[in-house]
Design a protein around this motif. Structure first.
Motif, mmCIF file in Angstrom:
data_model
loop_
_atom_site.group_PDB
_atom_site.id
_atom_site.type_symbol
_atom_site.label_atom_id
_atom_site.label_comp_id
_atom_site.label_asym_id
_atom_site.label_seq_id
_atom_site.Cartn_x
_atom_site.Cartn_y
_atom_site.Cartn_z
ATOM 1 N N PRO A 35 0.808 -1.217 0.000
ATOM 2 C CA PRO A 35 0.000 0.000 0.000
ATOM 3 C C PRO A 35 0.842 1.268 0.000
ATOM 4 O O PRO A 35 1.806 1.387 0.753
ATOM 5 C CB PRO A 35 -0.814 -0.127 1.292
ATOM 6 C CG PRO A 35 -0.897 -1.596 1.541
ATOM 7 C CD PRO A 35 0.427 -2.138 1.093
ATOM 8 N N GLY A 36 0.457 2.198 -0.856
ATOM 9 C CA GLY A 36 1.173 3.464 -0.974
ATOM 10 C C GLY A 36 2.066 3.536 -2.186
ATOM 11 O O GLY A 36 2.463 4.629 -2.610
ATOM 12 N N GLN A 37 2.400 2.395 -2.775
ATOM 13 C CA GLN A 37 3.233 2.405 -3.974
ATOM 14 C C GLN A 37 2.392 2.722 -5.212
ATOM 15 O O GLN A 37 1.158 2.725 -5.174
ATOM 16 C CB GLN A 37 3.935 1.064 -4.141
ATOM 17 C CG GLN A 37 5.032 0.806 -3.111
ATOM 18 C CD GLN A 37 5.802 -0.463 -3.405
ATOM 19 O OE1 GLN A 37 5.230 -1.546 -3.518
ATOM 20 N NE2 GLN A 37 7.116 -0.342 -3.530
ATOM 21 N N PRO A 95 6.416 -2.278 -8.886
ATOM 22 C CA PRO A 95 5.890 -1.165 -8.096
ATOM 23 C C PRO A 95 6.990 -0.161 -7.773
ATOM 24 O O PRO A 95 8.143 -0.538 -7.579
ATOM 25 C CB PRO A 95 5.366 -1.857 -6.831
ATOM 26 C CG PRO A 95 6.251 -3.053 -6.671
ATOM 27 C CD PRO A 95 6.560 -3.519 -8.073
ATOM 28 N N LEU A 96 6.614 1.100 -7.699
ATOM 29 C CA LEU A 96 7.566 2.185 -7.488
ATOM 30 C C LEU A 96 7.251 2.935 -6.195
ATOM 31 O O LEU A 96 6.108 2.980 -5.741
ATOM 32 C CB LEU A 96 7.538 3.158 -8.665
ATOM 33 C CG LEU A 96 7.929 2.583 -10.033
ATOM 34 C CD1 LEU A 96 7.615 3.587 -11.134
ATOM 35 C CD2 LEU A 96 9.407 2.207 -10.059
ATOM 36 N N GLY A 225 9.828 8.978 -13.059
ATOM 37 C CA GLY A 225 9.314 7.999 -12.122
ATOM 38 C C GLY A 225 10.373 7.259 -11.331
ATOM 39 O O GLY A 225 10.044 6.459 -10.449
ATOM 40 N N VAL A 226 11.652 7.498 -11.604
ATOM 41 C CA VAL A 226 12.722 6.765 -10.925
ATOM 42 C C VAL A 226 13.748 7.683 -10.274
ATOM 43 O O VAL A 226 14.832 7.251 -9.891
ATOM 44 C CB VAL A 226 13.427 5.792 -11.899
ATOM 45 C CG1 VAL A 226 12.468 4.707 -12.353
ATOM 46 C CG2 VAL A 226 13.996 6.536 -13.105
ATOM 47 N N CYS A 250 8.880 10.521 -6.183
ATOM 48 C CA CYS A 250 8.818 9.214 -6.839
ATOM 49 C C CYS A 250 9.731 8.177 -6.197
ATOM 50 O O CYS A 250 9.508 6.979 -6.367
ATOM 51 C CB CYS A 250 9.151 9.342 -8.326
ATOM 52 S SG CYS A 250 10.847 9.840 -8.670
ATOM 53 N N VAL A 251 10.730 8.608 -5.448
ATOM 54 C CA VAL A 251 11.694 7.678 -4.858
ATOM 55 C C VAL A 251 11.638 7.721 -3.331
ATOM 56 O O VAL A 251 11.395 6.704 -2.679
ATOM 57 C CB VAL A 251 13.131 7.978 -5.337
ATOM 58 C CG1 VAL A 251 14.131 7.065 -4.635
ATOM 59 C CG2 VAL A 251 13.230 7.790 -6.845
#
Length: 264
Positions: A35-37, A95-96, A225-226, A250-251
């Motif tokens: 949860p949260g990713q 997932p990120l 995103g990374v 994003c990280v």
């Protein structure tokens, strides 16, 4: 583990004005998502639009290998995504990001969602119920018409209360008023929130006032995103005498402890 792979659309349904619920078959991501990713989705087969779109994970069915998303059409990318149909494929990376820190089993937890910001909180709520936490979900919107999925759409086994700015459904006023009543009454051991910046700022003020810990999931525009492009940074508490420092949503996020965030 982060995967970048094609995912089949299992279902795409319109659940409200400009609101869609998307189910993808992505067993590798579903097996490890928390949860949260979020995931990063390419909305077309071409490079137009160039950038992918980040979507919070709304739910996971690990047995079926499926990911569920709840999203709002806000621009060209999400409009193209909404046009996709069952059987088509999407390029998905995830997932990120950093997910929510889970509380001790049995603790009372309040989830505060503003608009489509409720998306990651439903996933979190299901996980917390399995851990025997007491969970209350507060959902706010401008009107009943704009409630994500509508009040009747939440059948999860936890408490639910709704607030609308115009009073057309539930409490007449901001969702933070409902949170204040809970904190001033039975209280809470932990608060998690996601939604508009104004709502989060007021929630942070309430948590400080009642000395309750919390975590917020931030919604920011993203490029890569990374963590490489630095387009999604936010202000957090500084170190070594500095008033603040920038951190990548994003990280290092999208989830941050409420007390770390700087709002001015």
């Amino acid at each position: 583990m982060v995967a970048d792979m094609p995912a089949n659309i299992v279902q795409q349904e319109r659940v409200g004005p400009g609101q869609y619920r998307l189910t993808l078959y992505a067993p590798v991501i579903a097996s490890c998502a928390v949860p949260g990713q979020f995931v990063y989705i390419r909305c077309t087969d071409s490079l137009d639009p160039l950038l992918r779109r980040p979507l919070s994970i709304h739910g996971v069915n690990r047995r079926k290998g499926e990911l569920l998303f709840l999203y709002q059409v806000v621009g060209r990318g999400t409009a193209l995504l909404a046009a996709k149909r069952k059987g088509e494929q999407l390029a998905v990376m995830g997932p990120l990001g950093r997910g929510f820190t889970l509380p001790e089993p049995g603790q009372r937890v309040v989830l505060v969602g503003g608009g489509i910001g409720v998306a990651p909180l439903v996933f979190l709520g299901h996980e917390l119920v399995q851990r025997k936490n007491q969970v209350c979900l507060l959902v706010g919107a401008r009107s009943a018409h704009q409630l994500p999925v509508g009040k009747e759409g939440y059948t999860a086994p936890f408490e639910l209360d709704v607030a609308t700015d115009d009073g057309s459904c539930g409490y007449h006023g901001p969702v933070t008023d409902l949170l204040e009543k809970i904190l001033a009454g039975e209280g809470a051991d932990m608060v998690y929130a996601c939604g508009p910046r104004r709502m989060l700022r007021q929630t942070a003020s309430l948590l400080a006032r009642f000395d309750v810990p919390g975590e917020f999931s931030l919604e920011e525009r993203m490029g890569c995103g990374v963590g490489a492009c630095l387009s999604c940074v936010c202000k957090t508490a500084g170190k070594g005498g500095e008033p603040f420092q920038y951190r990548r949503v994003c990280v290092e996020g999208p989830v941050f402890p409420a007390e770390q965030l700087v709002w001015d």
